[in-house]
Design an enzyme around this catalytic site. Structure first.
Site, PDB file in Angstrom:
ATOM      1  N   ALA A   1      -1.279  -3.354  13.250  1.00  0.00           N
ATOM      2  CA  ALA A   1      -0.876  -1.948  13.099  1.00  0.00           C
ATOM      3  C   ALA A   1      -0.015  -1.419  14.083  1.00  0.00           C
ATOM      4  CB  ALA A   1      -2.368  -1.197  12.933  1.00  0.00           C
TER       5      ALA A   1
ATOM      6  N   ASN B   1       0.822  -1.247  -0.050  1.00  0.00           N
ATOM      7  CA  ASN B   1      -0.118  -0.038  -0.087  1.00  0.00           C
ATOM      8  C   ASN B   1       0.929   1.206  -0.082  1.00  0.00           C
ATOM      9  OD1 ASN B   1      -2.187   1.766   0.290  1.00  0.00           O
ATOM     10  ND2 ASN B   1      -3.131   0.077   1.527  1.00  0.00           N
TER      11      ASN B   1
ATOM     12  N   HIS C   1      22.293   2.264  12.645  1.00  0.00           N
ATOM     13  CA  HIS C   1      23.733   3.034  12.918  1.00  0.00           C
ATOM     14  C   HIS C   1      24.246   2.477  14.257  1.00  0.00           C
ATOM     15  CE1 HIS C   1      23.497   6.250   9.699  1.00  0.00           C
ATOM     16  NE2 HIS C   1      22.008   6.121  10.084  1.00  0.00           N
TER      17      HIS C   1
ATOM     18  N   SER D   1      -0.953  -1.594   8.839  1.00  0.00           N
ATOM     19  CA  SER D   1      -0.291  -0.056   8.500  1.00  0.00           C
ATOM     20  C   SER D   1       0.710   0.414   9.634  1.00  0.00           C
ATOM     21  CB  SER D   1      -1.484   0.883   8.380  1.00  0.00           C
ATOM     22  OG  SER D   1      -2.114   0.754   9.741  1.00  0.00           O
TER      23      SER D   1
END
Length: 180
Positions: free
Chosen positions: A154, A79, A109, A136
């Protein structure tokens, strides 16, 4: 129907050009549904392997850096505004679904209490099995291995091993369920 045909023709041309410019770095089936505003970027020796009939919606940003490889199985759907950053390897199985805003990073990092954050990276492979649904705004971090048929809820941040058939969701969701 005309819009779909136009998108398929656009992608055949786009992928053909990428294969000409970067031989052996774009092992991508010609039949795709990749939005014109989605970016597939390689730097160094980065590579893409994308199976048949994958859909990548607008605003997606997939980058294979250095020796990084992004491999996506057949019939997988991304999406809007998903991001993948591969310095090493991100492998996604077939027939997966990704909600809007999913982020996948096989690197972060290096940092220490004494020196702070460095531009050097720590990397580890990511593997997502077949028929998974990553909802999502989920974030998948380096070293994560997700088995087949999993659901990542989500907004979840996932790291480590997720066994086949697992549903991962927020603790607060579990608390709401227990109150019913």
């Amino acid at each position: 129907m005309i819009k779909l045909i136009s998108l398929l023709i656009y992608n055949i041309i786009r992928i053909s050009i990428l294969k000409l410019i970067h031989p052996n770095r774009f092992n991508v089936h010609l039949i795709q549904r990749i939005s014109p505003s989605a970016s597939l970027i390689t730097s160094g020796k980065g590579k893409f392997n994308i199976g048949y009939n994958t859909e990548i919606s607008k605003g997606c940003d997939f980058e294979a850096h250095g020796d990084g490889v992004i491999s996506i199985g057949t019939g997988t759907y991304f999406n809007r505004y998903c991001m993948i950053s591969a310095q090493r390897s991100v492998t996604i199985g077939a027939h997966c679904m990704f909600g809007p805003g999913v982020k996948i990073f096989d690197n972060n990092h290096k940092f220490s209490k004494e020196k702070g954050v460095s531009s050097q990276l720590k990397c580890d492979d990511i593997h997502i099995g077949n028929r998974c649904w990553i909802a999502s705004d989920a974030i998948i971090l380096k070293g994560t291995h997700i088995g087949d048929n999993c659901v990542i809820g989500a907004g979840c941040i996932v790291s480590g091993n997720i066994p086949t058939g697992t549903l991962v969701k927020h603790k607060s969701d579990l608390e709401l369920i227990s109150m019913k």
